[in-house]
Design an enzyme around this catalytic site. Structure first.
Site, PDB file in Angstrom:
ATOM      1  N   SER A  67       0.849  -1.190   0.000  1.00 50.23           N
ATOM      2  CA  SER A  67       0.000   0.000   0.000  1.00 50.23           C
ATOM      3  C   SER A  67       0.882   1.236   0.000  1.00 50.23           C
ATOM      4  CB  SER A  67      -0.909   0.001   1.236  1.00 50.23           C
ATOM      5  OG  SER A  67      -1.828   1.066   1.176  1.00 50.23           O
ATOM      6  N   ASP A  68       0.409   2.274  -0.665  1.00 46.08           N
ATOM      7  CA  ASP A  68       1.148   3.530  -0.676  1.00 46.08           C
ATOM      8  C   ASP A  68       0.154   4.676  -0.752  1.00 46.08           C
ATOM      9  OD1 ASP A  68       4.001   4.678  -0.904  1.00 46.08           O
ATOM     10  OD2 ASP A  68       2.839   5.810  -2.375  1.00 46.08           O
ATOM     11  N   GLN A  69       0.526   5.775  -0.102  1.00 40.19           N
ATOM     12  CA  GLN A  69      -0.356   6.939  -0.086  1.00 40.19           C
ATOM     13  C   GLN A  69       0.398   8.177  -0.545  1.00 40.19           C
ATOM     14  OE1 GLN A  69      -1.759   8.989   3.669  1.00 40.19           O
ATOM     15  NE2 GLN A  69      -3.640   7.980   3.033  1.00 40.19           N
TER      16      GLN A  69
ATOM     17  N   ALA B  20      -3.253   3.690  -2.572  1.00 39.16           N
ATOM     18  CA  ALA B  20      -3.287   2.529  -3.457  1.00 39.16           C
ATOM     19  C   ALA B  20      -3.088   1.268  -2.629  1.00 39.16           C
ATOM     20  CB  ALA B  20      -2.200   2.643  -4.513  1.00 39.16           C
TER      21      ALA B  20
END
Length: 194
Positions: free
Chosen positions: A70-72, A107
């Site tokens: 996950s990435d923000q 994501a």
């Protein structure tokens, strides 16, 4: 039934705490990737690419696993706001966000290392920030020290005081892991949550 092991490819304590809410056994591994946006890449594209890279980074160590990446990335106007890392950068970010709407793209990727199947979705949250004073910014940073949070705003903590309103389908996404999307992805891979 025998399910594949679940691995969270993240060093974020916030993502780990969120995943623990689902009460499914999992392991944690550090993805160790460069999170710098590529030239010309949009915030949405950056979050998408990095979530996939994080998930894939753990495949060699966990070839039988379902791996979560996950990435923000926060977007203020046309400017991407990543993790500030320093006090000075956090002050600059929070000053620039005062009274404005910021979009947070989170994501989520679920990668089946055994068969190569990869699911990626984006959760979008829009947040309006209050008109906070310099004193309030310094007080918040001193108390919270959110230097590893995109946009310097830790909504699950004292950062909620910086926010006047928010829009989005999953409040967990704003913290860093879209659990509603993750439950759907796990079901598609045959992993029941309930």
């Amino acid at each position: 039934m025998n399910y594949p092991p679940l691995v969270l490819a993240s060093t974020s304590i916030y993502r780990k705490e969120l995943l623990e809410r689902l009460q499914i056994p999992f392991q944690v591994t550090a993805p160790g990737i460069d999170e710098t946006p590529l030239p010309g890449e949009s915030a949405l594209q950056t979050a998408h690419r990095l979530s996939r890279k994080k998930a894939q980074s753990a495949a060699a160590l966990h070839p039988e696993a379902l791996i979560i990446g996950s990435d923000q990335v926060a977007l203020l106007g046309e400017q991407q706001l990543g993790k500030p890392l320093t006090h000075e950068n956090a002050v600059h970010q929070l000053r620039s966000m005062r009274g404005k709407w910021v979009t947070f793209y989170t994501a989520l990727t679920l990668f089946n290392a055994k068969n190569g199947e990869m699911l990626t979705e984006i959760a979008e949250n829009r947040v309006q920030f209050r008109m906070v004073s310099e004193t309030e910014i310094e007080s918040y940073l001193r108390k919270e020290q959110p230097y590893n949070c995109a946009g310097s705003a830790k909504s699950e903590g004292l950062g909620i005081a910086l926010i006047s309103q928010m829009e989005g389908k999953d409040p967990n996404a704003l913290v860093g892991l879209p659990l509603i999307l993750l439950v759907d992805m796990l079901k598609k891979q045959g992993i029941p949550v309930l």
